[in-house]
Motif scaffolding. Structure first.
Motif, PDB file in Angstrom:
ATOM      1  N   ASN A 222      98.948  46.836   0.131  1.00  0.00           N
ATOM      2  CA  ASN A 222      99.878  45.843   0.677  1.00  0.00           C
ATOM      3  C   ASN A 222      99.231  45.186   1.896  1.00  0.00           C
ATOM      4  OD1 ASN A 222     100.270  47.474   2.956  1.00  0.00           O
ATOM      5  ND2 ASN A 222     102.088  48.453   2.115  1.00  0.00           N
ATOM      6  N   SER A 223      99.982  44.388   2.614  1.00  0.00           N
ATOM      7  CA  SER A 223      99.404  43.593   3.701  1.00  0.00           C
ATOM      8  C   SER A 223      98.949  44.418   4.896  1.00  0.00           C
ATOM      9  CB  SER A 223     100.410  42.535   4.169  1.00  0.00           C
ATOM     10  OG  SER A 223     101.593  43.158   4.656  1.00  0.00           O
ATOM     11  N   THR A 224      99.416  45.661   5.024  1.00  0.00           N
ATOM     12  CA  THR A 224      99.038  46.480   6.182  1.00  0.00           C
ATOM     13  C   THR A 224      97.997  47.537   5.842  1.00  0.00           C
ATOM     14  OG1 THR A 224     100.782  48.146   5.829  1.00  0.00           O
ATOM     15  CG2 THR A 224     101.354  46.191   7.134  1.00  0.00           C
ATOM     16  N   GLN A 225      97.805  47.838   4.588  1.00  0.00           N
ATOM     17  CA  GLN A 225      96.907  48.925   4.191  1.00  0.00           C
ATOM     18  C   GLN A 225      95.457  48.476   4.228  1.00  0.00           C
ATOM     19  OE1 GLN A 225      98.834  49.699   0.461  1.00  0.00           O
ATOM     20  NE2 GLN A 225     100.170  51.276   1.315  1.00  0.00           N
ATOM     21  N   LEU A 226      94.585  49.348   4.719  1.00  0.00           N
ATOM     22  CA  LEU A 226      93.178  49.014   4.868  1.00  0.00           C
ATOM     23  C   LEU A 226      92.245  50.114   4.389  1.00  0.00           C
ATOM     24  CD1 LEU A 226      92.730  50.820   7.573  1.00  0.00           C
ATOM     25  CD2 LEU A 226      93.440  48.738   8.752  1.00  0.00           C
ATOM     26  N   ALA A 227      92.800  51.236   3.936  1.00  0.00           N
ATOM     27  CA  ALA A 227      92.000  52.324   3.374  1.00  0.00           C
ATOM     28  C   ALA A 227      92.856  53.093   2.383  1.00  0.00           C
ATOM     29  CB  ALA A 227      91.481  53.253   4.475  1.00  0.00           C
ATOM     30  N   ALA A 228      92.187  53.838   1.503  1.00  0.00           N
ATOM     31  CA  ALA A 228      92.909  54.629   0.502  1.00  0.00           C
ATOM     32  C   ALA A 228      92.212  55.965   0.293  1.00  0.00           C
ATOM     33  CB  ALA A 228      93.012  53.871  -0.818  1.00  0.00           C
ATOM     34  N   MET A 229      92.996  57.023   0.180  1.00  0.00           N
ATOM     35  CA  MET A 229      92.500  58.374  -0.093  1.00  0.00           C
ATOM     36  C   MET A 229      93.556  59.131  -0.875  1.00  0.00           C
ATOM     37  SD  MET A 229      90.705  59.342   3.568  1.00  0.00           S
ATOM     38  CE  MET A 229      91.784  58.243   4.486  1.00  0.00           C
ATOM     39  N   SER A 230      93.184  60.315  -1.348  1.00  0.00           N
ATOM     40  CA  SER A 230      94.134  61.184  -2.039  1.00  0.00           C
ATOM     41  C   SER A 230      94.595  62.292  -1.100  1.00  0.00           C
ATOM     42  CB  SER A 230      93.482  61.805  -3.271  1.00  0.00           C
ATOM     43  OG  SER A 230      92.490  62.748  -2.880  1.00  0.00           O
ATOM     44  N   PRO A 231      95.719  62.943  -1.411  1.00  0.00           N
ATOM     45  CA  PRO A 231      96.147  64.080  -0.588  1.00  0.00           C
ATOM     46  C   PRO A 231      95.105  65.200  -0.615  1.00  0.00           C
ATOM     47  CG  PRO A 231      97.933  63.346  -2.023  1.00  0.00           C
ATOM     48  CD  PRO A 231      96.692  62.638  -2.485  1.00  0.00           C
ATOM     49  N   GLU A 232      95.021  65.938   0.468  1.00  0.00           N
ATOM     50  CA  GLU A 232      94.124  67.088   0.512  1.00  0.00           C
ATOM     51  C   GLU A 232      94.620  68.187  -0.421  1.00  0.00           C
ATOM     52  OE1 GLU A 232      91.167  69.890   1.520  1.00  0.00           O
ATOM     53  OE2 GLU A 232      91.246  67.712   1.728  1.00  0.00           O
ATOM     54  N   HIS A 233      95.920  68.349  -0.516  1.00  0.00           N
ATOM     55  CA  HIS A 233      96.512  69.366  -1.398  1.00  0.00           C
ATOM     56  C   HIS A 233      97.779  68.814  -2.030  1.00  0.00           C
ATOM     57  CE1 HIS A 233      94.065  72.963  -0.550  1.00  0.00           C
ATOM     58  NE2 HIS A 233      93.978  72.510   0.693  1.00  0.00           N
ATOM     59  N   GLY A 254      97.786  66.393   4.732  1.00  0.00           N
ATOM     60  CA  GLY A 254      96.538  65.731   5.077  1.00  0.00           C
ATOM     61  C   GLY A 254      95.958  64.961   3.906  1.00  0.00           C
ATOM     62  N   VAL A 255      94.833  64.304   4.140  1.00  0.00           N
ATOM     63  CA  VAL A 255      94.141  63.564   3.084  1.00  0.00           C
ATOM     64  C   VAL A 255      92.690  64.022   3.002  1.00  0.00           C
ATOM     65  CG1 VAL A 255      95.559  61.489   3.000  1.00  0.00           C
ATOM     66  CG2 VAL A 255      93.751  61.663   4.724  1.00  0.00           C
ATOM     67  N   ASN A 256      92.103  63.866   1.804  1.00  0.00           N
ATOM     68  CA  ASN A 256      90.712  64.228   1.561  1.00  0.00           C
ATOM     69  C   ASN A 256      89.881  62.953   1.514  1.00  0.00           C
ATOM     70  OD1 ASN A 256      88.303  64.688  -0.434  1.00  0.00           O
ATOM     71  ND2 ASN A 256      88.894  66.726   0.269  1.00  0.00           N
ATOM     72  N   SER A 257      88.791  62.909   2.266  1.00  0.00           N
ATOM     73  CA  SER A 257      88.006  61.686   2.396  1.00  0.00           C
ATOM     74  C   SER A 257      86.779  61.654   1.499  1.00  0.00           C
ATOM     75  CB  SER A 257      87.572  61.499   3.859  1.00  0.00           C
ATOM     76  OG  SER A 257      86.804  62.617   4.289  1.00  0.00           O
ATOM     77  N   GLY A 258      86.695  62.560   0.518  1.00  0.00           N
ATOM     78  CA  GLY A 258      85.542  62.572  -0.386  1.00  0.00           C
ATOM     79  C   GLY A 258      85.465  61.340  -1.262  1.00  0.00           C
ATOM     80  N   VAL A 259      86.615  60.739  -1.560  1.00  0.00           N
ATOM     81  CA  VAL A 259      86.689  59.451  -2.245  1.00  0.00           C
ATOM     82  C   VAL A 259      87.557  58.569  -1.362  1.00  0.00           C
ATOM     83  CG1 VAL A 259      87.380  58.195  -4.314  1.00  0.00           C
ATOM     84  CG2 VAL A 259      86.499  60.532  -4.517  1.00  0.00           C
ATOM     85  N   MET A 260      86.974  57.500  -0.834  1.00  0.00           N
ATOM     86  CA  MET A 260      87.686  56.691   0.150  1.00  0.00           C
ATOM     87  C   MET A 260      87.415  55.215  -0.108  1.00  0.00           C
ATOM     88  SD  MET A 260      87.410  56.991   4.303  1.00  0.00           S
ATOM     89  CE  MET A 260      88.434  56.032   5.416  1.00  0.00           C
ATOM     90  N   LEU A 261      88.460  54.459  -0.358  1.00  0.00           N
ATOM     91  CA  LEU A 261      88.340  53.011  -0.498  1.00  0.00           C
ATOM     92  C   LEU A 261      88.594  52.376   0.860  1.00  0.00           C
ATOM     93  CD1 LEU A 261      89.033  54.094  -3.420  1.00  0.00           C
ATOM     94  CD2 LEU A 261      89.862  51.801  -3.891  1.00  0.00           C
ATOM     95  N   MET A 262      87.775  51.403   1.219  1.00  0.00           N
ATOM     96  CA  MET A 262      87.861  50.818   2.551  1.00  0.00           C
ATOM     97  C   MET A 262      87.811  49.295   2.461  1.00  0.00           C
ATOM     98  SD  MET A 262      85.010  53.382   4.255  1.00  0.00           S
ATOM     99  CE  MET A 262      85.409  53.110   5.972  1.00  0.00           C
ATOM    100  N   ASN A 263      88.827  48.636   3.019  1.00  0.00           N
ATOM    101  CA  ASN A 263      88.755  47.198   3.248  1.00  0.00           C
ATOM    102  C   ASN A 263      88.150  47.018   4.633  1.00  0.00           C
ATOM    103  OD1 ASN A 263      89.414  44.485   4.110  1.00  0.00           O
ATOM    104  ND2 ASN A 263      90.811  44.367   2.374  1.00  0.00           N
ATOM    105  N   LEU A 264      86.844  46.828   4.674  1.00  0.00           N
ATOM    106  CA  LEU A 264      86.124  46.806   5.947  1.00  0.00           C
ATOM    107  C   LEU A 264      86.544  45.637   6.821  1.00  0.00           C
ATOM    108  CD1 LEU A 264      82.515  47.735   4.757  1.00  0.00           C
ATOM    109  CD2 LEU A 264      84.357  49.248   5.468  1.00  0.00           C
ATOM    110  N   THR A 265      86.875  44.522   6.202  1.00  0.00           N
ATOM    111  CA  THR A 265      87.305  43.359   6.974  1.00  0.00           C
ATOM    112  C   THR A 265      88.577  43.680   7.750  1.00  0.00           C
ATOM    113  OG1 THR A 265      86.325  41.852   5.354  1.00  0.00           O
ATOM    114  CG2 THR A 265      87.989  40.932   6.828  1.00  0.00           C
ATOM    115  N   ARG A 266      89.526  44.309   7.096  1.00  0.00           N
ATOM    116  CA  ARG A 266      90.771  44.679   7.774  1.00  0.00           C
ATOM    117  C   ARG A 266      90.533  45.751   8.820  1.00  0.00           C
ATOM    118  NH1 ARG A 266      95.601  44.979   3.173  1.00  0.00           N
ATOM    119  NH2 ARG A 266      95.449  42.803   2.475  1.00  0.00           N
TER     120      ARG A 266
END
Length: 425
Positions: A222-233, A254-266
């Motif tokens: 959405n308009s505020t989100q700039l990264a994505a991850m999955s739950p740690e558990h 928590g979240v696990n950062s092993g797979v992380m999508l990043m909108n670097l511009t945001r």
């Protein structure tokens, strides 16, 4: 005339005294108050935090970018090295914009990294751009291996190899934080200024779905989100963060950062709320002070810092289901990833070294199958069929008992790709 001369001299004297007064006030302010400037905002704070923020501007100059990192760029199929950055992808020019994938490799992680990249290219049709951050001694090996891939795969990607780069005064601390060099990912928004969005993965990742399916998750922000991850558990009763963490973390587990999508511009444009200042800090201004505040309390290194950031900024995070980051924790105590039960596993994460030992033979079976697969062989008879044989030998383990989830999507995808190849011959 003499009257006018006296007035002019008087005005000059008054101007000189006014200038001296202003200078004295500015000097007094600089020595009596603790003032820090972050971006365009000035505010008071403790001396230690002021020093941290001040150091960042010196450690990360505005000129820092891919071209300043003495990188090695190889286009799809070419073998030319250059320290000059490649031009940004052009939209609407007939060529599809590449998907950007970033990884950090240090120590003995070169083979694991190459297997991860291989897993992505076996399934993906869209062009990709790999950003590989690696220690200097690994650069030549990466170039030799990637340039040796058959043209049917090599033509689908280009790559850039960068040196490992951390803030000046804390280089060794950052490098050793949790896993060798893993915290490099924290600085991707600062280093990759030409890149709009990317997928970051750990080296111990295998793609069981085409890379473009992962890339498509960016369009769900959405308009505020700039990264994505999955739950740690998935199961709080066995989760780590809610039971043991000594620092803030995202959500319930928590979240696990092993797979992380990043909108670097945001990320570069955002001001992040935090528990150190009353104003938001930019990403590059936030990392060093945050590390100094919590370094005695973090266990999982940079992942803990990411959790701390998104604890204060939950509206900035998109959380995707566990089958996009399926780990042994999702099956070692019984299957607890509902998304995988329904749709199968999309990305396999062999954390804690399970791709290389006998603790989770189902995970190792898939890793070994992809690593050993000869590129130009039949995907069904030379990859899928032997893999199924090996997975059937793992049913003595909990993860092995649900091995059908690992090939639920992977198998049909390999069959479809091979069928398409056969038809094109």
């Amino acid at each position: 005339m003499r009257r006018y001369m006296r007035v002019l001299v008087l005005c000059m004297v008054l101007a000189i005294f006014s200038a001296l007064y202003v200078c004295s006030r500015l000097s007094s302010l600089g020595t009596s108050e603790s003032v820090a400037v972050v971006g365009d905002i000035a505010f008071s704070r403790s001396a230690s935090l002021q020093n941290d923020v001040g150091k960042i501007a010196r450690q990360w100059p505005e000129t820092t970018g891919p071209g300043d990192l003495q990188d090695y760029r190889h286009g799809a199929g070419d073998t030319v090295s250059s320290s000059a950055p490649s031009p940004p992808p052009q939209r609407g020019r007939g060529r599809e914009e590449p998907m950007h994938l970033a990884v950090v490799a240090c120590g003995d992680r070169q083979e694991e990294t190459l297997t991860m990249l291989k897993s992505a290219m076996l399934l993906s049709a869209r062009p990709a751009s790999f950003h590989i951050f690696a220690e200097e001694q690994l650069h030549q090996g990466f170039r030799e291996q990637l340039d040796s891939w058959p043209s049917m795969y090599r033509s689908k990607f280009n790559y850039t190899i960068y040196p490992i780069t951390f803030p000046g005064e804390n280089q060794e601390e950052w490098k050793k934080l949790f896993k060798p060099c893993a915290s490099q990912r924290l600085f991707l928004p600062i280093l990759l200024k030409e890149v709009d969005s990317l997928i970051y993965v750990d080296t111990d990742i295998l793609f069981l779905r085409p890379l473009e399916d992962v890339w498509a998750l960016l369009s769900r922000f959405n308009s505020t989100q700039l990264a994505a991850m999955s739950p740690e558990h998935e199961e709080p009763r066995i989760a780590w963060y809610n039971r043991f963490a000594r620092h803030p973390f995202y959500g319930t587990t928590g979240v696990n950062s092993g797979v992380m999508l990043m909108n670097l511009t945001r990320i570069r444009a955002a001001h992040f709320k935090n528990d150190m200042t009353s104003v938001g800090l930019r990403w590059g201004e936030l990392l060093v002070p945050l590390y100094h505040k919590y370094k005695q309390n973090i266990t999982w290194g940079d992942q803990d810092l990411i959790n701390i950031v998104f604890h204060s900024n939950p509206e900035n995070l998109y959380v995707f289901p566990c089958h996009w980051n399926f780990r042994p924790d999702h099956c070692i105590y019984g299957s607890n990833c509902d998304a995988a039960k329904q749709e199968g596993v999309f990305i396999l994460h062999g954390n804690r070294g399970v791709f290389h030992d006998s603790r989770q033979p189902a995970f190792r079976a898939i890793y070994d199958a992809i690593k050993k697969f000869p590129f130009e062989q039949d995907l069904v008879s030379s990859l899928l069929a032997p893999l199924e044989v090996e997975l059937n030998r793992t049913t003595h383990t909990y993860c092995g008992q649900v091995h059908h989830l690992l090939t639920q999507n992977y198998g049909p995808t390999l069959v479809d790709i091979q069928r398409s190849r056969d038809q094109d011959r």
